[in-house]
Each structure stands twice: as structure tokens, then as C-alpha cells.
Design a protein around this motif. Sequence first.
Motif, PDB file in Angstrom:
ATOM      1  N   ALA A 272      -2.871   2.888  16.931  1.00  0.00           N
ATOM      2  CA  ALA A 272      -3.476   3.991  16.197  1.00  0.00           C
ATOM      3  C   ALA A 272      -4.411   3.424  15.132  1.00  0.00           C
ATOM      4  N   ALA A 273      -5.631   3.918  15.076  1.00  0.00           N
ATOM      5  CA  ALA A 273      -6.550   3.499  14.023  1.00  0.00           C
ATOM      6  C   ALA A 273      -6.049   4.013  12.674  1.00  0.00           C
ATOM      7  N   ILE A 274      -6.098   3.147  11.665  1.00  0.00           N
ATOM      8  CA  ILE A 274      -5.570   3.469  10.335  1.00  0.00           C
ATOM      9  C   ILE A 274      -6.677   3.294   9.309  1.00  0.00           C
ATOM     10  N   ASP A 275      -6.893   4.307   8.481  1.00  0.00           N
ATOM     11  CA  ASP A 275      -7.915   4.199   7.433  1.00  0.00           C
ATOM     12  C   ASP A 275      -7.694   2.964   6.576  1.00  0.00           C
ATOM     13  N   ALA A 276      -8.782   2.269   6.257  1.00  0.00           N
ATOM     14  CA  ALA A 276      -8.765   1.189   5.266  1.00  0.00           C
ATOM     15  C   ALA A 276      -9.916   1.466   4.312  1.00  0.00           C
ATOM     16  N   LEU A 277      -9.635   2.233   3.269  1.00  0.00           N
ATOM     17  CA  LEU A 277     -10.667   2.724   2.358  1.00  0.00           C
ATOM     18  C   LEU A 277     -10.468   2.169   0.954  1.00  0.00           C
ATOM     19  N   ARG A 278     -11.552   2.116   0.202  1.00  0.00           N
ATOM     20  CA  ARG A 278     -11.459   1.782  -1.207  1.00  0.00           C
ATOM     21  C   ARG A 278     -10.781   2.935  -1.949  1.00  0.00           C
ATOM     22  N   PRO A 279     -10.187   2.671  -3.108  1.00  0.00           N
ATOM     23  CA  PRO A 279      -9.520   3.746  -3.848  1.00  0.00           C
ATOM     24  C   PRO A 279     -10.437   4.929  -4.153  1.00  0.00           C
ATOM     25  N   ASP A 280     -11.698   4.656  -4.496  1.00  0.00           N
ATOM     26  CA  ASP A 280     -12.605   5.766  -4.816  1.00  0.00           C
ATOM     27  C   ASP A 280     -12.880   6.616  -3.577  1.00  0.00           C
ATOM     28  N   GLN A 281     -12.969   5.959  -2.429  1.00  0.00           N
ATOM     29  CA  GLN A 281     -13.191   6.700  -1.188  1.00  0.00           C
ATOM     30  C   GLN A 281     -11.946   7.506  -0.805  1.00  0.00           C
TER      31      GLN A 281
END
Length: 307
Positions: A272-281
Motif C-alpha cells: 500500500a502506498a503511504i504518504d510521506a509528507l512534510r509537517p506543513d503539507q
Amino acid sequence: MVINPAALDAAAPRSTAGHELMDQGFTILRGAAPTSLVARVIEDLAPRSAATPFCEGGFYGERTKRFGRLLIRSPHMADLVMNSAILDLAELALGNWCDRIQLNLAQAIELHPGALAQFPHRDQDMWQGSLGEVEYLVNVMWPLTRFTEENGATILWPRSHGAEALVEEPKEAPIIAEAEPGDAIVFLGSTLHGAGENRSDGVRRGIIISYCLGWLKPYENQWLAYPPEIARDFAPELAALAGYAQHRPNLGNFEGQCPSVLFGGYPEEPLAAIDALRPDQSALLADYVAAQRPVGEGERGDGALAA
């Protein structure tokens, strides 16, 4: 290595080396590594050094030897790559432009007697991005033998970096970065530099380790240099620096996940693809998603909780 934003505040104190690096485009850290460590690296690299042919072409140098993948050639290389003082300087120079830095290169370089002076150049020219403001790279030259003017020590042009890289002729005369094993010659990717001419009867040996913005294509293809079956034995911080970490948002993933998932072998089942975002995003996304959800029981239409 994820950048610590607090460390990049313009008002934050910098070390003397940090001031020098950002002001003149280079600095030399004397005694940055124990000479005993350097001696062990020299011993480990000797067989590959003897077997490596001379380079071809005027830039690399026809009396010069080069070989990479140094993290698999000596177990002691990790101590040089992960040197904390060096990483602090790399974060200082690069941290405003990326979420995390990455290893760009780990290469041994030998200048044999008769080697000509290298063409003066800036390593940032590998990438055709905006110049004069963004720093893309920090280089560290670790001498394995004494670096002298006679044997081809690195030549550096002070204050030729940053916006001055757009000027055709450097304003200041070059300096010869004479140094001893254990010292570290640190310079920016925008700093004009080149190896000197080896007029001695000995071989000038050194290691270049460089760090670049985490979203760039590095000089040395790290995933080929250190495939998962090798990198899984690295310390986690080293593996991440060598490319086994995502650069947020989602850059450098494998099937939507951190490439370190491959340390357990190629998955037999789909991932499963998992979000890897910056905190602001992540914060913006959370607000956006919340605004689209149906109003739940006990909530008002404006999205606020009912009293």
C-alpha cells in the motif's frame, strides 16, 4: 539525514568553520579524523588502488586514478562519511534548499607523478538549476597523504562561490590547500577549484566525499553502488544518507513506501502506498480532507464542534 529547521535559523550561532565555509566558500578542519582511522582506510583501499587503471580524458586526468563505492571497500569509511562536524557543515550550507541531504559521492583519487593541473571548475555545474543563490553540494577532501603545492594539493579560489560563480573571472587569487592526513578540506559546490599539478616523485592520495540536496540525482548512483542486500547492513543513518529514505514529499519511493522496505527482500505481496509528507503539507492536507467530510452527528455545518 532530515534537516533540523532550528539549526538553519539565520540568527543561530555558527562555528568558526561554518562562518568560513559560507564567507569564503571553503574551510579546512585540522585533525577532523584520527590518523589511525585514516591509516586503516588506506590499508583497506590499497588492493583496489593497485588494480585500478588510469583515467581517460583530460578532465579526470590521464595520470590520475579514481574509484568509488568506498563504503563497501572499507568498513572504516562510514566513520568519515558520518563525521558529525562535517554533517553539521553540510546541513548549514544545504539545509535551506531541501528536506534532507544525501550522499553524492565517495571516491578515492590518486594523482601520480606527472599529473597535470586539473581544469578549474565548479561541481554544481553537474546540474543545470538556478545559480547564484542555491547551493547544491558540499565537498570534503580527506588527504590520505600530505597535500603540498609540489604534489598537487587542491587549489581553491576564495569567495568564488554563490553569486560570484556567475562572474567570469574570480576576484581573488587562488590558494593551495596544503593539509595532512586527518584534516578535512571542505568547500561548496559553487566554489571554483581543481587539483594541482603533481611535480613530485610520489603519489598524492585522497578521498572525496560529497553531500548534495536530497532531491537531486547524485553523481554516484547510490542504489547501484549499494544495492539493498548491501545497504541493509549499514547503520540506519548511513543507509538513509545513501538513498534509502524518502525525500518528502514522496520522492525516491519504492511502490509508494520508503525504499528501506527492500532490506527485507522484495515483497511477495503488493504494498500500500503511504504518504510521506512534510509537517506543513500534512497540516494543509488534514484541513482539506476535514473540509470534505460529511458533517458528523453533533457537529455544526461550519465544521466547529457543537456546544
